[in-house]
Design a protein around this motif. Structure first.
Motif, PDB file in Angstrom:
ATOM      1  N   ASN A 120       1.005  -1.680  -0.180  1.00 52.21           N
ATOM      2  CA  ASN A 120       0.110   0.077  -0.194  1.00 52.21           C
ATOM      3  C   ASN A 120       1.215   1.557   0.128  1.00 52.21           C
ATOM      4  N   LEU A 121       2.431   1.347  -0.029  1.00 53.85           N
ATOM      5  CA  LEU A 121       2.963   2.492  -0.722  1.00 53.85           C
ATOM      6  C   LEU A 121       2.330   2.962  -2.187  1.00 53.85           C
ATOM      7  N   LYS A 122       2.728   4.495  -2.387  1.00 58.19           N
ATOM      8  CA  LYS A 122       0.978   4.919  -2.950  1.00 58.19           C
ATOM      9  C   LYS A 122       2.458   5.259  -4.145  1.00 58.19           C
ATOM     10  N   THR A 123       1.849   5.095  -5.726  1.00 57.44           N
ATOM     11  CA  THR A 123       2.627   5.016  -6.400  1.00 57.44           C
ATOM     12  C   THR A 123       2.436   5.507  -7.631  1.00 57.44           C
ATOM     13  N   HIS A 124       3.410   5.506  -8.579  1.00 54.13           N
ATOM     14  CA  HIS A 124       3.723   6.141 -10.051  1.00 54.13           C
ATOM     15  C   HIS A 124       3.051   5.459 -11.011  1.00 54.13           C
ATOM     16  N   VAL A 125       2.693   4.723 -12.212  1.00 56.83           N
ATOM     17  CA  VAL A 125       2.870   3.530 -13.245  1.00 56.83           C
ATOM     18  C   VAL A 125       3.475   4.192 -14.631  1.00 56.83           C
ATOM     19  N   HIS A 126       4.327   3.980 -14.685  1.00 58.39           N
ATOM     20  CA  HIS A 126       5.349   4.239 -15.800  1.00 58.39           C
ATOM     21  C   HIS A 126       4.890   3.522 -17.213  1.00 58.39           C
ATOM     22  N   THR A 127       3.869   3.315 -18.129  1.00 55.76           N
ATOM     23  CA  THR A 127       4.103   2.574 -19.110  1.00 55.76           C
ATOM     24  C   THR A 127       5.157   3.184 -19.801  1.00 55.76           C
ATOM     25  N   ARG A 128       5.973   1.973 -20.323  1.00 52.10           N
ATOM     26  CA  ARG A 128       7.069   2.026 -21.865  1.00 52.10           C
ATOM     27  C   ARG A 128       6.429   1.225 -22.689  1.00 52.10           C
ATOM     28  N   PRO A 129       7.444   1.277 -23.386  1.00 50.51           N
ATOM     29  CA  PRO A 129       7.426   0.945 -24.955  1.00 50.51           C
ATOM     30  C   PRO A 129       6.855  -0.515 -24.812  1.00 50.51           C
ATOM     31  N   VAL A 130       5.791  -0.915 -25.962  1.00 54.31           N
ATOM     32  CA  VAL A 130       5.388  -2.170 -26.231  1.00 54.31           C
ATOM     33  C   VAL A 130       6.597  -3.772 -25.538  1.00 54.31           C
ATOM     34  N   GLY A 131       6.232  -4.548 -25.147  1.00 57.79           N
ATOM     35  CA  GLY A 131       7.011  -5.512 -24.593  1.00 57.79           C
ATOM     36  C   GLY A 131       7.977  -5.100 -23.226  1.00 57.79           C
ATOM     37  N   ILE A 132       8.105  -3.832 -22.932  1.00 66.31           N
ATOM     38  CA  ILE A 132       8.826  -3.278 -21.454  1.00 66.31           C
ATOM     39  C   ILE A 132       7.496  -3.673 -20.857  1.00 66.31           C
ATOM     40  N   ARG A 133       8.142  -4.111 -18.972  1.00 66.99           N
ATOM     41  CA  ARG A 133       7.028  -3.636 -17.936  1.00 66.99           C
ATOM     42  C   ARG A 133       7.198  -2.806 -18.049  1.00 66.99           C
ATOM     43  N   PRO A 134       6.066  -1.776 -17.354  1.00 68.36           N
ATOM     44  CA  PRO A 134       5.915  -0.631 -17.201  1.00 68.36           C
ATOM     45  C   PRO A 134       6.990  -0.555 -15.675  1.00 68.36           C
ATOM     46  N   LEU A 135       7.291   1.216 -15.471  1.00 65.95           N
ATOM     47  CA  LEU A 135       7.844   1.541 -14.251  1.00 65.95           C
ATOM     48  C   LEU A 135       6.875   2.383 -13.425  1.00 65.95           C
ATOM     49  N   ILE A 136       7.416   1.732 -12.118  1.00 65.63           N
ATOM     50  CA  ILE A 136       7.653   1.733 -11.040  1.00 65.63           C
ATOM     51  C   ILE A 136       7.538   2.685  -9.846  1.00 65.63           C
ATOM     52  N   GLU A 137       7.096   3.551  -9.846  1.00 64.77           N
ATOM     53  CA  GLU A 137       8.351   4.604  -9.359  1.00 64.77           C
ATOM     54  C   GLU A 137       7.045   4.897  -7.424  1.00 64.77           C
ATOM     55  N   VAL A 138       7.866   4.758  -6.577  1.00 66.62           N
ATOM     56  CA  VAL A 138       6.985   5.285  -5.256  1.00 66.62           C
ATOM     57  C   VAL A 138       7.165   6.649  -5.196  1.00 66.62           C
ATOM     58  N   GLU A 139       6.265   6.211  -4.252  1.00 66.56           N
ATOM     59  CA  GLU A 139       5.902   8.307  -3.871  1.00 66.56           C
ATOM     60  C   GLU A 139       6.960   8.793  -2.584  1.00 66.56           C
ATOM     61  N   PRO A 140       7.955   9.620  -3.028  1.00 67.25           N
ATOM     62  CA  PRO A 140       9.303  10.072  -2.380  1.00 67.25           C
ATOM     63  C   PRO A 140       8.192  10.440  -0.343  1.00 67.25           C
ATOM     64  N   THR A 141       9.161   8.862  -0.194  1.00 72.90           N
ATOM     65  CA  THR A 141       8.338   9.142   1.559  1.00 72.90           C
ATOM     66  C   THR A 141       9.940   8.946   2.251  1.00 72.90           C
ATOM     67  N   ASP A 142       9.839   8.868   3.681  1.00 70.05           N
ATOM     68  CA  ASP A 142      10.380   8.595   4.511  1.00 70.05           C
ATOM     69  C   ASP A 142      10.937   6.540   3.900  1.00 70.05           C
ATOM     70  N   HIS A 143      10.402   6.079   3.483  1.00 71.77           N
ATOM     71  CA  HIS A 143       9.763   5.063   3.986  1.00 71.77           C
ATOM     72  C   HIS A 143      11.614   4.074   3.180  1.00 71.77           C
ATOM     73  N   PRO A 144      11.976   3.032   3.967  1.00 67.56           N
ATOM     74  CA  PRO A 144      13.556   2.565   2.907  1.00 67.56           C
ATOM     75  C   PRO A 144      13.330   2.925   2.092  1.00 67.56           C
ATOM     76  N   LEU A 145      11.905   2.087   1.572  1.00 70.95           N
ATOM     77  CA  LEU A 145      12.286   1.534  -0.098  1.00 70.95           C
ATOM     78  C   LEU A 145      12.199   2.676  -0.841  1.00 70.95           C
ATOM     79  N   ALA A 146      11.084   4.134  -0.399  1.00 66.67           N
ATOM     80  CA  ALA A 146      10.992   5.406  -1.069  1.00 66.67           C
ATOM     81  C   ALA A 146      12.831   5.672  -1.075  1.00 66.67           C
TER      82      ALA A 146
END
Length: 176
Positions: A120-146
């Protein structure tokens, strides 16, 4: 010639091949094997629908490497609204789909190496060209993954992740 491939594991002491620079999860955290029998649920390597009302897409959450070329990548699942999922499916094989604006989604994968839940971290899903999986960007917070996605990680961090995932019985999740 000196063998530079591999590393000595800090957990078991054995020599392992160089740790992978990516890990992929097979399904969203909400999926269970019982759902495979549900006519309104489906899981493919890229898309997931649960009960015809919850929609997910798999993408790559990339973290830059600070002391090597390239990046470390988590293959994660993100929930999408019904409308954004429909649009994703509509454009699945369409050249130019990467021009789509990012979609909002909730991270739907538990990554047990960060000490705090990643679900449930907030993300933005960036669509990429056909055949390439989307790029997932985590909302910039203080969570260690972000923080890691913003600031990068080292190859030593990659080895620590490999050790945690190779030896979960010896490396319990923090707080357990």
């Amino acid at each position: 010639m000196h063998d530079t491939l591999g590393y000595t594991c800090g957990t078991c002491g054995d020599r392992h091949d160089e740790p992978p620079l990516s890990y992929r999860t097979p399904a969203p955290v909400y999926w269970s094997d019982e759902l495979a029998a549900d006519a309104d649920s489906e899981l493919t390597p890229d898309l997931c629908v649960i009960h015809g009302e919850h929609f997910f897409i798999q993408g790559n959450l990339d973290i830059p490497l600070l002391d090597a070329e390239g990046h470390f990548s988590w293959g994660v699942w993100v929930s999408l609204s019904g409308a954004n999922f429909g649009r994703t499916v509509e454009l699945w094989e369409s050249p130019g789909r990467e021009a789509e604006p990012p979609y909002f989604g909730w991270l739907s994968t538990e990554l047990p190496v960060y000490g705090a839940t990643t679900v449930n971290l907030k993300t933005h899903v960036h669509t990429r060209p056909v055949g390439i999986r989307p790029l997932i960007e985590v909302e910039p917070t203080d969570h260690p993954l972000a923080v890691a996605q913003r600031t990068g990680m080292t190859t030593a961090d990659v080895r620590r992740i490999a050790e945690r995932l190779l030896h979960p019985e010896r490396n319990p999740e923090p707080g357990r």
